[in-house]
Design a protein around this motif. Structure first.
Motif, mmCIF file in Angstrom:
data_model
loop_
_atom_site.group_PDB
_atom_site.id
_atom_site.type_symbol
_atom_site.label_atom_id
_atom_site.label_comp_id
_atom_site.label_asym_id
_atom_site.label_seq_id
_atom_site.Cartn_x
_atom_site.Cartn_y
_atom_site.Cartn_z
ATOM 1 N N THR A 31 17.396 15.054 -6.445
ATOM 2 C CA THR A 31 16.028 14.659 -6.747
ATOM 3 C C THR A 31 15.487 13.881 -5.555
ATOM 4 O O THR A 31 16.159 12.978 -5.051
ATOM 5 N N VAL A 32 14.280 14.236 -5.098
ATOM 6 C CA VAL A 32 13.694 13.615 -3.906
ATOM 7 C C VAL A 32 12.460 12.815 -4.308
ATOM 8 O O VAL A 32 11.555 13.351 -4.967
ATOM 9 N N LEU A 33 12.429 11.554 -3.922
ATOM 10 C CA LEU A 33 11.254 10.707 -4.109
ATOM 11 C C LEU A 33 10.494 10.668 -2.794
ATOM 12 O O LEU A 33 11.021 10.189 -1.785
ATOM 13 N N LEU A 34 9.274 11.168 -2.801
ATOM 14 C CA LEU A 34 8.475 11.219 -1.585
ATOM 15 C C LEU A 34 7.353 10.188 -1.636
ATOM 16 O O LEU A 34 6.817 9.896 -2.702
ATOM 17 N N GLY A 35 7.014 9.667 -0.477
ATOM 18 C CA GLY A 35 5.895 8.738 -0.407
ATOM 19 C C GLY A 35 5.902 7.954 0.884
ATOM 20 O O GLY A 35 6.946 7.762 1.509
ATOM 21 N N ARG A 36 4.726 7.511 1.287
ATOM 22 C CA ARG A 36 4.621 6.679 2.478
ATOM 23 C C ARG A 36 5.158 5.286 2.195
ATOM 24 O O ARG A 36 5.432 4.927 1.051
ATOM 25 N N VAL A 185 15.160 21.330 5.388
ATOM 26 C CA VAL A 185 16.272 22.074 4.812
ATOM 27 C C VAL A 185 16.125 22.244 3.304
ATOM 28 O O VAL A 185 16.724 23.142 2.705
ATOM 29 N N LEU A 186 15.294 21.426 2.664
ATOM 30 C CA LEU A 186 15.130 21.498 1.214
ATOM 31 C C LEU A 186 13.947 22.355 0.789
ATOM 32 O O LEU A 186 13.778 22.625 -0.403
ATOM 33 N N ARG A 187 13.116 22.769 1.735
ATOM 34 C CA ARG A 187 11.953 23.584 1.384
ATOM 35 C C ARG A 187 12.407 24.953 0.871
ATOM 36 O O ARG A 187 13.258 25.596 1.449
ATOM 37 N N GLY A 188 11.822 25.367 -0.236
ATOM 38 C CA GLY A 188 12.200 26.649 -0.809
ATOM 39 C C GLY A 188 13.434 26.591 -1.676
ATOM 40 O O GLY A 188 13.842 27.610 -2.240
ATOM 41 N N TYR A 194 9.526 14.214 -6.808
ATOM 42 C CA TYR A 194 8.473 13.336 -7.327
ATOM 43 C C TYR A 194 7.771 12.715 -6.137
ATOM 44 O O TYR A 194 8.433 12.153 -5.249
ATOM 45 N N GLU A 195 6.458 12.814 -6.101
ATOM 46 C CA GLU A 195 5.689 12.177 -5.041
ATOM 47 C C GLU A 195 4.996 10.946 -5.608
ATOM 48 O O GLU A 195 4.333 11.025 -6.658
ATOM 49 N N LEU A 196 5.173 9.824 -4.923
ATOM 50 C CA LEU A 196 4.551 8.580 -5.363
ATOM 51 C C LEU A 196 3.451 8.168 -4.407
ATOM 52 O O LEU A 196 3.542 8.398 -3.197
ATOM 53 N N ARG A 197 2.439 7.543 -4.989
ATOM 54 C CA ARG A 197 1.344 7.006 -4.181
ATOM 55 C C ARG A 197 0.850 5.729 -4.850
ATOM 56 O O ARG A 197 0.461 5.737 -6.017
ATOM 57 N N ARG A 198 0.967 4.635 -4.115
ATOM 58 C CA ARG A 198 0.521 3.324 -4.604
ATOM 59 C C ARG A 198 1.098 2.983 -5.979
ATOM 60 O O ARG A 198 0.416 2.515 -6.875
ATOM 61 N N GLY A 205 7.889 18.067 -9.869
ATOM 62 C CA GLY A 205 8.234 19.477 -10.039
ATOM 63 C C GLY A 205 9.217 19.908 -8.968
ATOM 64 O O GLY A 205 9.728 19.082 -8.201
ATOM 65 N N GLU A 206 9.490 21.209 -8.901
ATOM 66 C CA GLU A 206 10.410 21.713 -7.884
ATOM 67 C C GLU A 206 9.739 21.707 -6.513
ATOM 68 O O GLU A 206 8.515 21.800 -6.404
ATOM 69 N N ALA A 207 10.593 21.603 -5.492
ATOM 70 C CA ALA A 207 10.084 21.510 -4.122
ATOM 71 C C ALA A 207 9.184 22.701 -3.777
ATOM 72 O O ALA A 207 8.149 22.548 -3.111
ATOM 73 N N ALA A 208 9.550 23.906 -4.251
ATOM 74 C CA ALA A 208 8.765 25.090 -3.921
ATOM 75 C C ALA A 208 7.363 25.032 -4.515
ATOM 76 O O ALA A 208 6.419 25.610 -3.958
ATOM 77 N N GLU A 209 7.189 24.318 -5.641
ATOM 78 C CA GLU A 209 5.882 24.211 -6.272
ATOM 79 C C GLU A 209 4.921 23.341 -5.471
ATOM 80 O O GLU A 209 3.711 23.423 -5.655
#
Length: 211
Positions: A31-36, A185-188, A194-198, A205-209
């Motif tokens: 599971t990847v948590l994305l965000g600045r 390497v995780l694309r596709g 999960y992308e977080l912002r503030r 969802g899945e990375a491909a989505e």
């Protein structure tokens, strides 16, 4: 689901860093948590690990609420947190760092053979990328059920970073990582993102989505 946050809120003094975050990581997989910076991704890891207290909401692990379970007890139950900084013991050698996690270090050295010639060196003298390899190696040796890693590939070359994500994706446990951007390497692939912002979740969802 192995571990999750339910409407979690975290405050640092007057500042609320998480605003009712709900997310869940599966029993096995990445599971990847994305965000600045400032998005709340690091705070999510700390909340799951118990190193910061919730001001609202809950942490649930294997169906049981563990919100008030201290961090050291979560570690005993099989949770391993690899923070972005201070993830190794700088005054100890590389070998001593590994042996704190397990007497047999072969699994770690198979994953990162670059550490073999560094075994006698003090961890504090290593480069940033080498320290990340050492910190992740210690996590591999811990045989945890849940592995939380803040920016695992920081300071690594592109080749070593790609290898690192292959290693993490290949673990048969729950792995949650925090990154600013989705690693190529995780694309596709089927990683959950999960992308977080503030302090709020803006995508799940899945990375491909997300492409």
């Amino acid at each position: 689901m192995t571990i999750s946050l339910c409407r979690a809120r975290v405050r640092y003094g007057p500042l609320e860093a998480l605003h009712g975050v709900t997310l869940a990581a599966p029993t096995r997989g990445l599971t990847v948590l994305l965000g600045r910076n400032g998005s709340g991704r690091t705070t999510v890891l700390r909340a799951l690990a118990g190193t910061v207290a919730l001001s609202g909401g809950a942490v649930v692990w294997d169906g049981a609420e563990v919100t008030r379970v201290p961090a050291y007890e979560r570690a005993r139950r099989g949770l391993c947190l690899v923070p972005e900084r201070r993830a190794v013991f700088g005054s100890l050698t590389v070998r001593e760092n590994l042996e704190l996690a397990a007497r047999d270090c072969s699994v770690a050295l198979d994953a990162y053979p670059q550490l073999v010639p560094l075994l006698p060196r003090r961890a504090g003298t290593l480069s940033g990328g080498e320290q990340r390899m050492l910190a992740l190696s210690r996590a591999l040796l811990a045989r945890a059920r849940v592995v939380l890693v803040d920016e695992p590939a920081q300071g690594m070359s592109p080749a070593v970073a790609a290898h690192t994500y292959e290693v993490l994706a290949g673990l048969d446990v729950c792995v949650v990582v925090a990154e600013q951007r989705l690693p190529p390497v995780l694309r596709g692939r089927g990683a959950l993102v999960y992308e977080l912002r503030r302090g709020t979740v803006v995508f799940g969802g899945e990375a491909a989505e997300r492409e």
